[in-house]
Design a protein around this motif. Sequence first.
Motif, PDB file in Angstrom:
ATOM      1  N   HIS A  15      -3.550 -52.696  -7.708  1.00 10.05           N
ATOM      2  CA  HIS A  15      -2.373 -52.512  -6.798  1.00 10.05           C
ATOM      3  C   HIS A  15      -2.512 -53.790  -6.009  1.00 10.05           C
ATOM      4  CE1 HIS A  15      -4.482 -49.503  -5.136  1.00 10.05           C
ATOM      5  NE2 HIS A  15      -4.233 -50.089  -3.550  1.00 10.05           N
ATOM      6  N   ILE A  76      -6.463 -55.047  -5.507  1.00  8.12           N
ATOM      7  CA  ILE A  76      -7.129 -53.837  -4.942  1.00  8.12           C
ATOM      8  C   ILE A  76      -7.135 -52.658  -6.150  1.00  8.12           C
ATOM      9  CG2 ILE A  76      -6.990 -51.805  -3.294  1.00  8.12           C
ATOM     10  CD1 ILE A  76      -5.162 -53.704  -1.467  1.00  8.12           C
ATOM     11  N   GLY A  77      -8.589 -52.143  -6.004  1.00  8.08           N
ATOM     12  CA  GLY A  77      -8.878 -51.011  -6.881  1.00  8.08           C
ATOM     13  C   GLY A  77      -9.580 -51.315  -7.880  1.00  8.08           C
ATOM     14  N   GLY A  78     -10.755 -50.536  -8.279  1.00  4.92           N
ATOM     15  CA  GLY A  78     -11.480 -50.401  -9.228  1.00  4.92           C
ATOM     16  C   GLY A  78     -11.565 -49.375  -9.959  1.00  4.92           C
ATOM     17  N   TYR A  79     -10.999 -48.335  -9.716  1.00  4.77           N
ATOM     18  CA  TYR A  79     -10.929 -47.165 -10.417  1.00  4.77           C
ATOM     19  C   TYR A  79      -9.925 -46.589 -11.300  1.00  4.77           C
ATOM     20  CZ  TYR A  79     -10.460 -42.067 -10.865  1.00  4.77           C
ATOM     21  OH  TYR A  79     -10.252 -40.660 -11.379  1.00  4.77           O
ATOM     22  N   PHE A  80      -9.014 -46.920 -10.870  1.00  2.75           N
ATOM     23  CA  PHE A  80      -7.569 -46.616 -11.840  1.00  2.75           C
ATOM     24  C   PHE A  80      -7.272 -47.824 -12.710  1.00  2.75           C
ATOM     25  CE2 PHE A  80      -3.173 -45.900 -13.370  1.00  2.75           C
ATOM     26  CZ  PHE A  80      -3.184 -44.587 -13.691  1.00  2.75           C
ATOM     27  N   LYS A 212      -7.686 -40.137 -15.650  1.00  2.00           N
ATOM     28  CA  LYS A 212      -7.814 -41.040 -14.214  1.00  2.00           C
ATOM     29  C   LYS A 212      -6.580 -40.771 -13.839  1.00  2.00           C
ATOM     30  CE  LYS A 212     -11.694 -43.623 -14.688  1.00  2.00           C
ATOM     31  NZ  LYS A 212     -12.647 -44.859 -14.194  1.00  2.00           N
ATOM     32  N   THR A 213      -6.377 -40.381 -12.420  1.00  3.70           N
ATOM     33  CA  THR A 213      -5.012 -40.233 -11.993  1.00  3.70           C
ATOM     34  C   THR A 213      -4.458 -41.105 -10.775  1.00  3.70           C
ATOM     35  OG1 THR A 213      -5.851 -38.773 -10.471  1.00  3.70           O
ATOM     36  CG2 THR A 213      -5.104 -37.809 -12.351  1.00  3.70           C
ATOM     37  N   GLU A 214      -3.391 -41.530 -10.661  1.00  3.21           N
ATOM     38  CA  GLU A 214      -2.742 -42.089  -9.600  1.00  3.21           C
ATOM     39  C   GLU A 214      -1.432 -41.294  -9.055  1.00  3.21           C
ATOM     40  OE1 GLU A 214      -3.630 -46.265  -8.462  1.00  3.21           O
ATOM     41  OE2 GLU A 214      -1.766 -46.780  -9.038  1.00  3.21           O
ATOM     42  N   ARG A 215      -1.854 -40.981  -7.911  1.00  4.39           N
ATOM     43  CA  ARG A 215      -0.700 -40.257  -7.265  1.00  4.39           C
ATOM     44  C   ARG A 215       0.132 -40.991  -6.393  1.00  4.39           C
ATOM     45  NH1 ARG A 215      -5.176 -36.939  -7.651  1.00  4.39           N
ATOM     46  NH2 ARG A 215      -4.934 -34.741  -8.173  1.00  4.39           N
TER      47      ARG A 215
ATOM     48  N   ASP B  10      -4.782 -39.955  -4.309  1.00  6.73           N
ATOM     49  CA  ASP B  10      -5.928 -40.188  -5.041  1.00  6.73           C
ATOM     50  C   ASP B  10      -6.810 -41.095  -4.111  1.00  6.73           C
ATOM     51  OD1 ASP B  10      -5.783 -39.036  -7.856  1.00  6.73           O
ATOM     52  OD2 ASP B  10      -3.911 -40.283  -7.675  1.00  6.73           O
ATOM     53  N   ASN B  12      -8.337 -43.642  -4.834  1.00  3.15           N
ATOM     54  CA  ASN B  12      -7.909 -44.912  -5.223  1.00  3.15           C
ATOM     55  C   ASN B  12      -6.813 -45.830  -4.287  1.00  3.15           C
ATOM     56  OD1 ASN B  12      -7.837 -47.096  -7.215  1.00  3.15           O
ATOM     57  ND2 ASN B  12      -5.963 -46.500  -7.976  1.00  3.15           N
ATOM     58  N   ALA B  15      -7.998 -47.778  -1.204  1.00  2.00           N
ATOM     59  CA  ALA B  15      -8.878 -48.970  -1.889  1.00  2.00           C
ATOM     60  C   ALA B  15      -8.766 -50.206  -0.765  1.00  2.00           C
ATOM     61  CB  ALA B  15      -8.567 -49.235  -3.275  1.00  2.00           C
ATOM     62  N   GLN B  19     -11.515 -51.822   1.611  1.00  2.00           N
ATOM     63  CA  GLN B  19     -11.997 -53.219   1.280  1.00  2.00           C
ATOM     64  C   GLN B  19     -12.076 -53.888   2.475  1.00  2.00           C
ATOM     65  OE1 GLN B  19      -9.695 -54.950  -2.183  1.00  2.00           O
ATOM     66  NE2 GLN B  19      -9.184 -56.440  -0.558  1.00  2.00           N
ATOM     67  N   GLU B  25     -16.548 -52.636  -3.882  1.00  3.91           N
ATOM     68  CA  GLU B  25     -15.368 -52.149  -4.060  1.00  3.91           C
ATOM     69  C   GLU B  25     -15.512 -50.485  -3.974  1.00  3.91           C
ATOM     70  OE1 GLU B  25     -12.175 -50.460  -4.613  1.00  3.91           O
ATOM     71  OE2 GLU B  25     -13.101 -50.183  -6.494  1.00  3.91           O
ATOM     72  N   THR B  27     -13.874 -47.587  -4.227  1.00  6.64           N
ATOM     73  CA  THR B  27     -13.197 -46.480  -4.940  1.00  6.64           C
ATOM     74  C   THR B  27     -14.004 -46.222  -6.361  1.00  6.64           C
ATOM     75  OG1 THR B  27     -11.512 -47.970  -5.683  1.00  6.64           O
ATOM     76  CG2 THR B  27     -10.732 -46.559  -3.829  1.00  6.64           C
ATOM     77  N   ALA B  28     -14.595 -47.470  -6.925  1.00  5.17           N
ATOM     78  CA  ALA B  28     -15.405 -47.241  -8.108  1.00  5.17           C
ATOM     79  C   ALA B  28     -16.746 -46.878  -7.993  1.00  5.17           C
ATOM     80  CB  ALA B  28     -15.380 -48.558  -8.844  1.00  5.17           C
TER      81      ALA B  28
END
Lengths: 221, 96
Positions: A15, A76-80, A212-215, B10, B12, B15, B19, B25, B27-28
């Motif tokens: 995102h 941004i983000g490396g999980y979802f 894996k979730t994104e709320r 979450d 996530n 992030a 950052q 990173e 969140t991972a």
Amino acid sequence: MLSVPGWPGHRAGQHVDVRLTADDGYQAERSYSIASAPGADERLALTVERLDDGEVSPYLTGELRAGDQLELRGPIGGYFVWDVPLGGPLLLVAGGSGICPLMAMLRLRQSAGSTVPTRLLYSSRSLEDIIYRTELDAVVATQNGLEVIHTLTRAHPEGWSGYQRRIDTEMLRAVAWPPGERPLIFVCGPTPLVESVADALVNLGHEPARIKTERFGPTGG
Amino acid sequence: MISDQELRLDGNAAAGLLQELFVHEITAARGACASCGAVGEMGAQHLYMFPLSPGAVLRCAACESVLLVVVRAEGRFRMGLRGLVWLEMQDTSAAS
């Protein structure tokens, strides 16, 4: 559609944070999923759902004009995140505008020529509320391993043969692969939908680590 | 009235904030909860971070204990990390 000079590229599911600053210095920041596929393009597609009592979305959907500048932070983000090597089978579950990051995954799958078995279970209020309906229909028609299952929760056209209720355990049991096939699962949407879907999937025997979730929170903004 | 559960996000979603604070990173990254020992990616934990709030609270998805708190105020960030025993991230300089 945003043009971002120097955009380093993103992964499907990431995102951006959009920051707006008012004349008096007041700042509001919101996260929006990137709906476009990763690629060399310096243009990003964001899909913003207008919330009339929101602080940011009415501006982005109503007042923003082509040529206006926005302050962005991202990717941004490396999980979802889904990449082609992660494989599948891939189960994507979306509620409303929760389709956006999942759309980036589907577009990546398409542009990479991946045929990984993929099912999208997509809950919308009505047929008119389905975002990307035409594009999804077109991909399904190519028979490359994507199945799209819609459910309409408020209104449905006459003769609608699909689901017409909120996503529940029975629906997930019918749509998801058996837990033994270890599908990789991404769920995105309003918090209540994500929580109930994730709980139901775990109860059906799916591994929590594969879900894996994104709320989005109750509204978003 | 909106419940805490409805406001849950979450990890996530933090992030962007994280950052600003970490080179990696986060969140991972995987971490272990100091209360219950559960191990998981930070992006999979429960986040409470609302518009206009001065910071973010990350709670364990298994036991809801606080893992990490970030407060942003008066030109500083303060981070509380007592809820994490460890945090493990990819060494991006190592050959994969």
